[in-house]
Design an enzyme around this catalytic site. Sequence first.
Site, PDB file in Angstrom:
ATOM      1  CE  LYS A   1       3.198  23.783 -22.086  1.00 40.90           C
ATOM      2  NZ  LYS A   1       2.802  23.186 -20.808  1.00 40.90           N
TER       3      LYS A   1
ATOM      4  N   GLY B   1      -2.877  17.281 -28.074  1.00 37.60           N
ATOM      5  CA  GLY B   1      -3.727  17.834 -27.023  1.00 37.60           C
ATOM      6  C   GLY B   1      -5.135  18.046 -27.537  1.00 37.60           C
ATOM      7  CB  SER B   2      -7.857  20.149 -26.271  1.00 36.49           C
ATOM      8  OG  SER B   2      -7.222  21.397 -26.263  1.00 36.49           O
ATOM      9  CB  THR B   3     -10.112  19.603 -31.184  1.00 33.91           C
ATOM     10  OG1 THR B   3      -9.926  18.188 -31.327  1.00 33.91           O
ATOM     11  CG2 THR B   3     -10.496  20.182 -32.522  1.00 33.91           C
TER      12      THR B   3
ATOM     13  N   GLY C   1      -5.367  22.974 -30.507  1.00 35.02           N
ATOM     14  CA  GLY C   1      -4.804  22.641 -31.816  1.00 35.02           C
ATOM     15  C   GLY C   1      -5.224  23.660 -32.875  1.00 35.02           C
TER      16      GLY C   1
ATOM     17  CD  GLU D   1      -2.608  12.204 -31.229  1.00 37.28           C
ATOM     18  OE1 GLU D   1      -3.848  12.344 -31.059  1.00 37.28           O
ATOM     19  OE2 GLU D   1      -1.850  11.747 -30.380  1.00 37.28           O
TER      20      GLU D   1
ATOM     21  CB  CYS E   1      -6.195  11.095 -28.266  1.00 36.45           C
ATOM     22  SG  CYS E   1      -4.669  10.230 -28.560  1.00 36.45           S
TER      23      CYS E   1
ATOM     24  CD  GLU F   1     -10.733  13.688 -26.654  1.00 34.99           C
ATOM     25  OE1 GLU F   1     -10.413  14.885 -26.670  1.00 34.99           O
ATOM     26  OE2 GLU F   1      -9.995  12.779 -27.061  1.00 34.99           O
TER      27      GLU F   1
HETATM   28  P1  NDP Z   1      -4.618  21.138 -23.764  1.00 33.25           P
HETATM   29  O1  NDP Z   1      -4.820  20.974 -25.216  1.00 33.25           O
HETATM   30  O2  NDP Z   1      -4.895  22.468 -23.152  1.00 33.25           O
HETATM   31  O3  NDP Z   1      -3.129  20.745 -23.331  1.00 33.25           O
HETATM   32  C1  NDP Z   1      -2.170  20.098 -24.118  1.00 33.25           C
HETATM   33  C2  NDP Z   1      -0.836  20.817 -24.011  1.00 33.25           C
HETATM   34  O4  NDP Z   1      -0.914  22.094 -24.632  1.00 33.25           O
HETATM   35  C3  NDP Z   1      -0.374  21.096 -22.588  1.00 33.25           C
HETATM   36  O5  NDP Z   1       1.021  21.025 -22.514  1.00 33.25           O
HETATM   37  C4  NDP Z   1      -0.850  22.504 -22.391  1.00 33.25           C
HETATM   38  O6  NDP Z   1      -0.212  23.161 -21.331  1.00 33.25           O
HETATM   39  C5  NDP Z   1      -0.531  23.119 -23.725  1.00 33.25           C
HETATM   40  N1  NDP Z   1      -1.267  24.333 -24.084  1.00 33.25           N
HETATM   41  C6  NDP Z   1      -2.416  24.833 -23.556  1.00 33.25           C
HETATM   42  N2  NDP Z   1      -2.787  25.964 -24.198  1.00 33.25           N
HETATM   43  C7  NDP Z   1      -1.852  26.195 -25.163  1.00 33.25           C
HETATM   44  C8  NDP Z   1      -1.681  27.198 -26.173  1.00 33.25           C
HETATM   45  N3  NDP Z   1      -2.559  28.187 -26.331  1.00 33.25           N
HETATM   46  N4  NDP Z   1      -0.608  27.107 -26.991  1.00 33.25           N
HETATM   47  C9  NDP Z   1       0.271  26.087 -26.878  1.00 33.25           C
HETATM   48  N5  NDP Z   1       0.161  25.126 -25.940  1.00 33.25           N
HETATM   49  C10 NDP Z   1      -0.885  25.157 -25.099  1.00 33.25           C
HETATM   50  O7  NDP Z   1      -5.470  20.037 -23.041  1.00 33.25           O
HETATM   51  P2  NDP Z   1      -6.016  20.060 -21.535  1.00 33.25           P
HETATM   52  O8  NDP Z   1      -4.968  19.517 -20.677  1.00 33.25           O
HETATM   53  O9  NDP Z   1      -6.552  21.414 -21.164  1.00 33.25           O
HETATM   54  O10 NDP Z   1      -7.232  19.063 -21.635  1.00 33.25           O
HETATM   55  C11 NDP Z   1      -8.487  19.529 -22.109  1.00 33.25           C
HETATM   56  C12 NDP Z   1      -9.174  18.477 -22.926  1.00 33.25           C
HETATM   57  O11 NDP Z   1      -8.402  18.201 -24.083  1.00 33.25           O
HETATM   58  C13 NDP Z   1      -9.288  17.131 -22.235  1.00 33.25           C
HETATM   59  O12 NDP Z   1     -10.414  17.083 -21.433  1.00 33.25           O
HETATM   60  C14 NDP Z   1      -9.368  16.185 -23.397  1.00 33.25           C
HETATM   61  O13 NDP Z   1     -10.682  16.096 -23.862  1.00 33.25           O
HETATM   62  C15 NDP Z   1      -8.517  16.850 -24.442  1.00 33.25           C
HETATM   63  N6  NDP Z   1      -7.160  16.280 -24.516  1.00 33.25           N
HETATM   64  C16 NDP Z   1      -6.863  15.485 -25.558  1.00 33.25           C
HETATM   65  C17 NDP Z   1      -5.628  14.903 -25.655  1.00 33.25           C
HETATM   66  C18 NDP Z   1      -5.288  14.030 -26.781  1.00 33.25           C
HETATM   67  O14 NDP Z   1      -4.290  13.309 -26.720  1.00 33.25           O
HETATM   68  N7  NDP Z   1      -6.033  14.045 -27.849  1.00 33.25           N
HETATM   69  C19 NDP Z   1      -4.612  15.081 -24.625  1.00 33.25           C
HETATM   70  C20 NDP Z   1      -4.993  15.985 -23.574  1.00 33.25           C
HETATM   71  C21 NDP Z   1      -6.232  16.535 -23.542  1.00 33.25           C
HETATM   72  P3  NDP Z   1      -0.861  23.013 -19.855  1.00 33.25           P
HETATM   73  O15 NDP Z   1      -0.906  21.566 -19.525  1.00 33.25           O
HETATM   74  O16 NDP Z   1       0.088  23.718 -19.001  1.00 33.25           O
HETATM   75  O17 NDP Z   1      -2.211  23.648 -19.936  1.00 33.25           O
END
Ligand code: NDP
Length: 481
Positions: free
Chosen positions: A183, A235-237, A240, A257, A291, A388
């Site tokens: 996804k 994605g976000s902590t 995660g 990650e 990240c 972050e």
């Molecule tokens: P998220 O962690 O919400 O998004 C990452 C992915 O997870 C997206 O595909 C998202 O879908 C999906 N997702 C969201 N909620 C769930 C869930 N409950 N279960 C499974 N998958 C889920 O990051 P955000 O885009 O909301 O960004 C928020 C903050 O996170 C940023 O400001 C940044 O600080 C941090 N971030 C860190 C990253 C990294 O590489 N370390 C990458 C991205 C963000 P959808 O996009 O549709 O919400």
Amino acid sequence: MPFDYAPAPESRSIVDIESNYGLFIGGSFSEPTSGEFFKTINPATEEVLSEVAEAGQADVDAAVAAARRAYDKTWSKMSGKDRAKYIFRIARLIQERSRELAVLETLDNGKPIRESRDADLPLVAAHFFYHAGWADKLEFAGYGPDPKSLGVAAQVIPWNFPLLMLAWKVAPALACGNTVVLKPAETTPLTALAFADICQQAGLPPGVVNIITGAGETGRMLVEHPDVDKVAFTGSTEVGKAIQRAVAGTKKKLTLELGGKAANIVFDDAPIDQAIEGIVNGIYFNQGHVCCAGSRLLLQESVADEALASLKRRLTTLRLGDPLDKNTDIGAINSSMQLSKIEELTASGEAEGAERWSPTCAIPDKGFWFPPTVFTNVTQAHRIAREEIFGPVLSVLTFRTPEEAVAKANNTPFGLSAGIWTEKGSRILWMANQMRAGIVWANTFNRFDPTSPFGGFKESGFGREGGVQGLGAYLNVEDPS
Ligand code: NDP
């Protein structure tokens, strides 16, 4: 008088964007059962690029079932040599279509074409080539004479490097004999859908790769699906942690990650001009949506004034604007939501007493933009030094001794990366040993290679992606990290 750059826009005519996209399940595109679609926009112009299917529970079930069928009937039975042929074919198609994919990535994400063309796409192809090479050599990877695949991998990726994060996840999964349901992020689904087309072009057996689009809820349904054997998330902590809670007590293997707040540490014997380039690349590359970004600059006190003056001088030469222009250094912020987050955190920096500086630069009328920003007078207690920001914002702190640099660098709940700038090799080795970070760069920053494992300590997650170590995350063996 300095000369202005003439506009040098990359043509978008190489990309055909459909008006809407279905879900890629079992080797073909289908309508979502909900009948619902959402818009994906160009963050630099707010133009709607396309409408994309919103996958619900029935679609997630169908995608996991397709991946399971493909795993049982085809992919797990195929020899490594034959799997390699498909993965090599995908790698070559990515190279052939790299200009189209780079333009598409820039349109949907907002990153400068210079970066999608010169950093993202070459790395995407390299990841597939590298892992194709492993597919028939897994018995030599150090995981025993006949390491087995896991089954169906659920993969959820973010919006900052959409196609690259797909490559980091899909390539090792396929090489190790697993099938995939992926996804992409809601704001950047288009290159993943183009990748689905590449899977068709490569003749990949139906169901080996499935791409389902949707919001966070779709991601949640996917990772919680009972017939998934492996979950990989970037994605976000916060999300995660939710995923780790959801997976706890199941047989699912998990890699996370997550975020970072890396220290980029400059000692007084460092070559300052080179370090300035590393600092700029460390935090302003990809608008700071990285990240492992070097978002905390630690300057040794004796060179702090000189380095800051050079840094500010260098920042006045960065060009912010049209991401499709080949001269652009800073593109658009990926979404209005992310822009609000950056604005809120930078406002807190000022409110807590840090000093804010940005070069003068014209901000386009439409789209989401944030100028490169530097905060000085930052203390370790400030939110901008702890959280972050995920934007082009640098927090500068100072130190006197190597011990103080170590203490400050490690004073964070994260532990993804760190940078060290010094001429002394012994100091690099000593510092690298003290850093609680998964990746330590010396006299460089933000360098990536598929042969090199990437991953974090502490709240930056666990498990490694890339290299021999990354294979272990997709095999039925003990996690090597
Ligand atoms: P998220 O962690 O919400 O998004 C990452 C992915 O997870 C997206 O595909 C998202 O879908 C999906 N997702 C969201 N909620 C769930 C869930 N409950 N279960 C499974 N998958 C889920 O990051 P955000 O885009 O909301 O960004 C928020 C903050 O996170 C940023 O400001 C940044 O600080 C941090 N971030 C860190 C990253 C990294 O590489 N370390 C990458 C991205 C963000 P959808 O996009 O549709 O919400």
